[in-house]
Design an enzyme around this catalytic site. Structure first.
Site, PDB file in Angstrom:
ATOM      1  N   THR A   1       8.275   0.578   8.903  1.00 16.55           N
ATOM      2  CA  THR A   1       6.981   0.204   9.465  1.00 16.55           C
ATOM      3  C   THR A   1       6.875  -1.318   9.386  1.00 16.55           C
ATOM      4  OG1 THR A   1       5.937   0.505   7.313  1.00 16.55           O
ATOM      5  CG2 THR A   1       5.775   2.346   8.821  1.00 16.55           C
TER       6      THR A   1
ATOM      7  N   GLY B   1      13.955  -2.198   5.155  1.00 21.85           N
ATOM      8  CA  GLY B   1      12.886  -1.883   4.216  1.00 21.85           C
ATOM      9  C   GLY B   1      11.761  -1.168   4.928  1.00 21.85           C
ATOM     10  N   HIS B   2      10.637  -1.007   4.233  1.00 17.22           N
ATOM     11  CA  HIS B   2       9.509  -0.288   4.821  1.00 17.22           C
ATOM     12  C   HIS B   2       8.423  -1.232   5.317  1.00 17.22           C
ATOM     13  CE1 HIS B   2      10.590   3.684   2.524  1.00 17.22           C
ATOM     14  NE2 HIS B   2      11.578   3.205   3.245  1.00 17.22           N
ATOM     15  N   GLY B   3       8.668  -2.539   5.282  1.00 18.49           N
ATOM     16  CA  GLY B   3       7.701  -3.491   5.804  1.00 18.49           C
ATOM     17  C   GLY B   3       6.843  -4.107   4.723  1.00 18.49           C
TER      18      GLY B   3
END
Ligand SMILES: *[C@@H]1O[C@H](CO)[C@@H](O)[C@H](O)[C@H]1NC(C)=O
Ligand SMILES: *[C@@H]1O[C@H](CO)[C@@H](O)[C@H](O)[C@H]1NC(C)=O
Length: 392
Positions: free
Chosen positions: A267, A235-237
């Site tokens: 991230t 995922g992107h955090g």
């Protein structure tokens, strides 16, 4: 004597009946026409209506088994506390219909529980999501929406392969998500795990989220939010923002992200705001005891967030960021830039604190890096990478 005894017996029977009723009225979808392997859209709608209108606590039960289901809107307010227990496997239609699949609206004292799954059948729709290429995204359905829900608990359920965001929380107050599982492929577009906006007192605890976008994203008006013991990846955090794109956004304040583990995410913990933006406030945001396993940019404040060149990046963001702390954040960074604090030239960040940061990078690009722009953080404890190389 005989009369006395029967009075006692009758009162006891009444008492037992009263206790059973006080515990719960059960509304099983099978009593409203639901059958396994069939479409239960109408059956669930009717079961909810009956349960919601009944006085006292009530429980809607979807037993084990596989069911197909179209869009349902479960509307309150209800007469009493209401639980929806999902043991079954619910499958959405392949073709997108509207902006949500299951939505709960205006309910107080709701519990959504059970070991069941909400399968959004996203694979059929992800190809139609063109947000990456244009600013006009398809309005694909969100798996589960909570609109104006108060004093409620969502636990144990699984959300799988949503066509868009998995769970959206809007206008809610005092809602806890516990032991929730969210799963979608790393490549699925815009499939944020839990998105919160304009809500107060939302807690996400002990949950596992792996998806194609942010595991948790907090939009404007998120206040008193706790994200605790959540695992995230892929995922992107965990992100706050993006903020500032629209006029009239409400402040973000009081965010705690504690004891989380992020693995292979793009991230880590991130605050992002648009340049050329409307004015706003993001304050009192704290990230603590976080483990990063091979995370792209583990710590990032990005006030020049402008994906797909949708904005004038040279005009500074007007979102004022203050009172932010990053404490005890350890692990490994996938890229060289482990810590990036890019604040606005117009409204520099204030009261940013970094304590005990230990992020290793083992790639070939060179030593691990730390960027600070328009911010002078307070630094204490261990600092790997070594503290701010101030670039102004
Ligand atoms: C929050 O909601 C929970 C679950 O319904 C309830 O037990 C608790 O009392 C609520 N807290 C407040 C402050 O209303
Ligand atoms: C900063 O955040 C802390 C922790 O939540 C809070 O106690 C404090 O009041 C905040 N300070 C300011 C100036 O907002």
């Amino acid at each position: 004597m005989g009369l006395k005894l029967s009075i006692v017996t009758i009162s006891m029977l009444l008492l037992v009946k009263f206790i059973v009723n006080a515990e719960c009225n059960i509304f099983d979808v099978r009593n409203y026409g639901a059958k396994a392997n069939a479409d239960i859209t109408q059956a669930l709608t009717n079961t909810w209506k009956a349960a919601c209108a009944s006085a006292g606590p009530s429980k809607v039960v979807i037993p084990g088994g596989k069911y197909r289901m179209g869009a349902v809107k479960l509307l309150g307010p209800c007469k009493g506390r209401i639980e929806v227990q999902v043991q079954g496997y619910l499958q959405a239609s392949g073709s997108p219909t509207g902006d949500s699949w299951v939505s709960f609206v205006h309910v107080d004292l709701l519990t959504l529980s059970g070991s069941g799954t909400f399968d959004g059948q996203g694979k059929t729709a992800w190809g139609q999501n063109d947000c990456v290429k244009s600013k006009y995204c398809n309005k694909l359905p969100i798996n589960i929406r909570f609109d104006f829900i108060t004093n409620s608990v969502i636990r144990d359920i699984t959300s799988l392969d949503s066509k868009q965001f998995h769970i959206n929380v809007l206008g809610c107050k005092n809602v806890t998500f516990q032991h929730v599982t969210i799963t979608a492929p790393e490549t699925s577009p815009n499939t944020d795990g839990i998105h919160i906006g304009r809500s107060t007192g939302i807690h996400i605890i002990n949950s596992n989220i792996g998806t194609g976008d942010d595991c948790v994203s907090l939009g404007d008006g998120s206040r008193d939010i706790t994200v605790e013991k959540v695992t995230c990846g892929p995922g992107h955090g965990i992100s706050i923002g993006s903020l500032g794109k629209y006029p009239g956004e409400e402040p973000v304040s009081g965010v705690k992200v504690i004891g989380c583990t992020l693995t292979n995410t793009m991230t880590g913990v991130r605050i992002k705001t648009w340049p050329d933006s409307h004015a706003g406030i993001a304050t009192d945001m704290h990230f603590e005891d976080i483990i990063m396993n091979n995370v792209g940019n583990p710590i990032i404040i990005d006030q020049v967030y402008c994906p797909w060149n949708q904005c004038k990046a040279q005009i500074p963001s007007k979102i004022k960021i203050s009172n932010v702390s990053f404490k005890n954040i350890r692990g490994t960074s996938k890229y060289r830039e482990a810590v990036k604090l890019i604040c606005s030239r117009g409204v520099p960040c204030e009261k940013v604190q970094l304590q005990d940061i230990d992020l290793a990078y083992s790639g070939k690009e060179g030593p691990v890096e730390y960027h600070c722009i328009n911010v002078r953080p307070t630094i204490s404890g261990k600092q790997n990478p070594p503290a701010c190389t101030v670039k102004a």
